[in-house]
Design a protein around this motif. Structure first.
Motif, PDB file in Angstrom:
ATOM      1  N   GLU A 105       0.838  -1.401  -0.261  1.00  0.00           N
ATOM      2  CA  GLU A 105       0.083  -0.154   0.019  1.00  0.00           C
ATOM      3  C   GLU A 105       0.801   1.200  -0.155  1.00  0.00           C
ATOM      4  O   GLU A 105       0.122   2.451  -0.077  1.00  0.00           O
ATOM      5  N   SER A 106       2.182   1.254   0.020  1.00  0.00           N
ATOM      6  CA  SER A 106       2.883   2.043   0.494  1.00  0.00           C
ATOM      7  C   SER A 106       3.148   3.210  -0.792  1.00  0.00           C
ATOM      8  O   SER A 106       3.054   4.453  -0.523  1.00  0.00           O
ATOM      9  N   MET A 107       3.053   2.728  -1.873  1.00  0.00           N
ATOM     10  CA  MET A 107       2.983   3.799  -3.185  1.00  0.00           C
ATOM     11  C   MET A 107       1.691   4.491  -3.172  1.00  0.00           C
ATOM     12  O   MET A 107       1.824   5.633  -3.410  1.00  0.00           O
ATOM     13  N   VAL A 108       0.413   3.858  -3.293  1.00  0.00           N
ATOM     14  CA  VAL A 108      -0.710   4.452  -3.228  1.00  0.00           C
ATOM     15  C   VAL A 108      -0.939   5.237  -2.169  1.00  0.00           C
ATOM     16  O   VAL A 108      -1.497   6.633  -2.303  1.00  0.00           O
ATOM     17  N   ASN A 184      -0.572  -2.828  -7.277  1.00  0.00           N
ATOM     18  CA  ASN A 184      -1.370  -2.033  -6.633  1.00  0.00           C
ATOM     19  C   ASN A 184      -1.606  -0.455  -7.085  1.00  0.00           C
ATOM     20  O   ASN A 184      -2.655   0.028  -7.215  1.00  0.00           O
ATOM     21  N   VAL A 185      -0.077  -0.174  -7.735  1.00  0.00           N
ATOM     22  CA  VAL A 185      -0.466   1.290  -8.536  1.00  0.00           C
ATOM     23  C   VAL A 185      -1.294   1.056  -9.601  1.00  0.00           C
ATOM     24  O   VAL A 185      -1.967   2.069 -10.080  1.00  0.00           O
ATOM     25  N   LYS A 186      -1.381   0.191 -10.517  1.00  0.00           N
ATOM     26  CA  LYS A 186      -2.105   0.138 -11.609  1.00  0.00           C
ATOM     27  C   LYS A 186      -3.534  -0.720 -11.456  1.00  0.00           C
ATOM     28  O   LYS A 186      -4.695  -0.354 -11.982  1.00  0.00           O
ATOM     29  N   TYR A 187      -3.256  -1.639 -10.667  1.00  0.00           N
ATOM     30  CA  TYR A 187      -4.462  -2.567 -10.341  1.00  0.00           C
ATOM     31  C   TYR A 187      -4.956  -2.513  -8.864  1.00  0.00           C
ATOM     32  O   TYR A 187      -4.250  -3.234  -8.262  1.00  0.00           O
ATOM     33  N   PHE A 270       9.451  -4.236  -9.608  1.00  0.00           N
ATOM     34  CA  PHE A 270       9.437  -2.707  -9.108  1.00  0.00           C
ATOM     35  C   PHE A 270      10.147  -1.966 -10.020  1.00  0.00           C
ATOM     36  O   PHE A 270       9.490  -0.778 -10.147  1.00  0.00           O
ATOM     37  N   ARG A 271      11.493  -2.326 -10.298  1.00  0.00           N
ATOM     38  CA  ARG A 271      12.301  -1.550 -11.171  1.00  0.00           C
ATOM     39  C   ARG A 271      11.806  -1.345 -12.374  1.00  0.00           C
ATOM     40  O   ARG A 271      11.878  -0.173 -13.051  1.00  0.00           O
ATOM     41  N   SER A 272      11.132  -2.272 -13.116  1.00  0.00           N
ATOM     42  CA  SER A 272      10.796  -2.429 -14.483  1.00  0.00           C
ATOM     43  C   SER A 272       9.326  -1.429 -14.724  1.00  0.00           C
ATOM     44  O   SER A 272       9.032  -0.891 -15.628  1.00  0.00           O
ATOM     45  N   THR A 273       8.620  -1.143 -13.563  1.00  0.00           N
ATOM     46  CA  THR A 273       7.456  -0.308 -13.533  1.00  0.00           C
ATOM     47  C   THR A 273       7.504   1.156 -12.682  1.00  0.00           C
ATOM     48  O   THR A 273       6.953   1.844 -12.779  1.00  0.00           O
ATOM     49  N   GLU A 274       8.730   1.244 -12.373  1.00  0.00           N
ATOM     50  CA  GLU A 274       9.111   2.546 -11.347  1.00  0.00           C
ATOM     51  C   GLU A 274       8.848   3.707 -11.970  1.00  0.00           C
ATOM     52  O   GLU A 274       8.051   4.656 -11.618  1.00  0.00           O
ATOM     53  N   ARG A 275       9.006   3.771 -13.404  1.00  0.00           N
ATOM     54  CA  ARG A 275       9.464   5.072 -14.235  1.00  0.00           C
ATOM     55  C   ARG A 275       7.807   5.549 -14.299  1.00  0.00           C
ATOM     56  O   ARG A 275       7.546   6.659 -14.843  1.00  0.00           O
ATOM     57  N   TYR A 276       6.724   4.521 -14.259  1.00  0.00           N
ATOM     58  CA  TYR A 276       5.617   5.037 -14.508  1.00  0.00           C
ATOM     59  C   TYR A 276       4.662   5.068 -13.190  1.00  0.00           C
ATOM     60  O   TYR A 276       3.275   5.709 -13.408  1.00  0.00           O
ATOM     61  N   PHE A 277       5.286   5.075 -12.161  1.00  0.00           N
ATOM     62  CA  PHE A 277       4.464   5.355 -10.533  1.00  0.00           C
ATOM     63  C   PHE A 277       3.773   6.747 -10.700  1.00  0.00           C
ATOM     64  O   PHE A 277       2.725   6.821 -10.305  1.00  0.00           O
ATOM     65  N   ALA A 278       4.633   7.707 -11.226  1.00  0.00           N
ATOM     66  CA  ALA A 278       4.238   9.176 -11.021  1.00  0.00           C
ATOM     67  C   ALA A 278       2.695   9.512 -12.082  1.00  0.00           C
ATOM     68  O   ALA A 278       1.944  10.286 -11.635  1.00  0.00           O
ATOM     69  N   ASP A 279       2.758   8.720 -13.070  1.00  0.00           N
ATOM     70  CA  ASP A 279       2.007   8.896 -13.971  1.00  0.00           C
ATOM     71  C   ASP A 279       0.571   8.405 -13.662  1.00  0.00           C
ATOM     72  O   ASP A 279      -0.584   8.833 -14.003  1.00  0.00           O
ATOM     73  N   ILE A 280       0.553   7.136 -12.935  1.00  0.00           N
ATOM     74  CA  ILE A 280      -0.782   6.421 -13.047  1.00  0.00           C
ATOM     75  C   ILE A 280      -0.806   6.189 -11.373  1.00  0.00           C
ATOM     76  O   ILE A 280      -2.124   5.614 -11.148  1.00  0.00           O
ATOM     77  N   VAL A 281      -0.152   6.630 -10.349  1.00  0.00           N
ATOM     78  CA  VAL A 281      -0.481   6.347  -9.168  1.00  0.00           C
ATOM     79  C   VAL A 281      -1.629   6.874  -8.592  1.00  0.00           C
ATOM     80  O   VAL A 281      -2.383   8.188  -9.226  1.00  0.00           O
TER      81      VAL A 281
END
Length: 281
Positions: A105-108, A184-187, A270-281
């Motif tokens: 839950e930390s990113m959301v 959890n960031v995307k789904y 985590f690393r492979s999806t990290e670059r998109y966190f700020a856009d879809i979180v």
């Protein structure tokens, strides 16, 4: 003289399994602040405060002892009192389940920080692992009391292997936490599916029963040993601290190796999806 201008170039990691230790050290204050914030928020405006970390596993031990030991006649299998046997398993499970849940839950929960400020995203799930150790330390006080009540003292071999067991526990929990935090960031289904998964995992982990109960089912036991690193942690923590059984060194080695696999797998996702966190979180 005014301080010289310093420029930082932010680039995605070239090697997905690489951890930049210098960058993490530079943000160590943020790591500690986030960990302290989680500890203080968890017990803020509560009458019992940090005693909740003791109260929860203690009450669970009493209920499970009545249900599984008294009613279902589940035994420790090595002659040790069932409350001591059970509480050791609950200590490990409380840390594991809590860290995986909070890390997922930390990113959301920190989406405002993720969207507005740059920092190593790994700091967020990693800080939850530190908070879990605080609860583990409080709950261990009750363990000392329960062991003293039944006339048990921790064996030196259990204390000696404790760093390996804690490292296994940390790597396994953080690996799953990194994996689920990415999903959890995307789904957002993860927040609904994860509690069910955690509850199921508890019953396929030798928390309530000894792993030797699976001896008549060699395939199920092999799957537990190889796919569930926590099984080795719980089993060898009991063997080391209580001294009623010899330490299962092969099982401990398998658990540590699989926890490394879990961590590297979670870190890769985590690393492979990290670059998109700020856009879809």
């Amino acid at each position: 003289m005014p301080p010289p201008n310093v420029e930082f170039t932010i680039e995605p990691p070239r090697f997905l399994l690489r951890i930049d230790g210098r960058e993490l050290w530079r943000f160590r204050d943020l790591f500690l602040v986030l960990a302290w914030r989680d500890v203080s928020v968890r017990y803020k405006q509560t009458a019992l405060g940090a005693l909740w970390a003791i109260f929860q596993p203690l009450v669970t031990m009493l209920i499970f002892t009545f249900v599984f030991h008294r009613m279902a006649n589940v035994q420790s299998g090595d002659g040790t009192p069932y409350p001591v046997f059970l509480y050791l398993g609950l200590l490990v499970w409380q840390y594991y389940s809590g860290t995986v849940t909070k890390a997922s839950e930390s990113m959301v929960e920190n989406q405002n920080m993720v969207q507005k400020v740059y920092f190593p995203r790994l700091v967020l799930p990693a800080s939850t692992a530190l908070v879990g150790f605080v609860d583990l330390a409080f709950a261990s006080v009750v363990l000392a009391g329960v062991m003293a009540w039944f006339g048990y003292a921790p064996h030196w071999q259990g204390i000696a292997i404790l760093p390996i067991l804690l490292a296994t526990l940390l790597l396994s929990a953080l690996g799953l936490g990194l994996f689920f935090s990415s999903l959890n960031v995307k789904y957002r289904d993860v927040r609904y599916a994860l509690p069910f998964l955690i509850q199921t995992l508890m019953y396929v982990t030798p928390v309530i029963y000894p792993v030797r109960m699976l001896d008549p089912y060699p395939l199920a036991k092999a799957l537990m040993v190889w796919l569930n690193p926590i099984a080795g942690v719980v089993t060898n923590l009991r063997a080391g601290l209580l001294g009623a059984q010899p330490i299962d060194w092969p099982m401990m080695a398998i658990s540590f190796g699989m926890s490394v696999v879990f961590f590297l797998g979670g870190l890769y996702v985590f690393r492979s999806t990290e670059r998109y966190f700020a856009d879809i979180v």
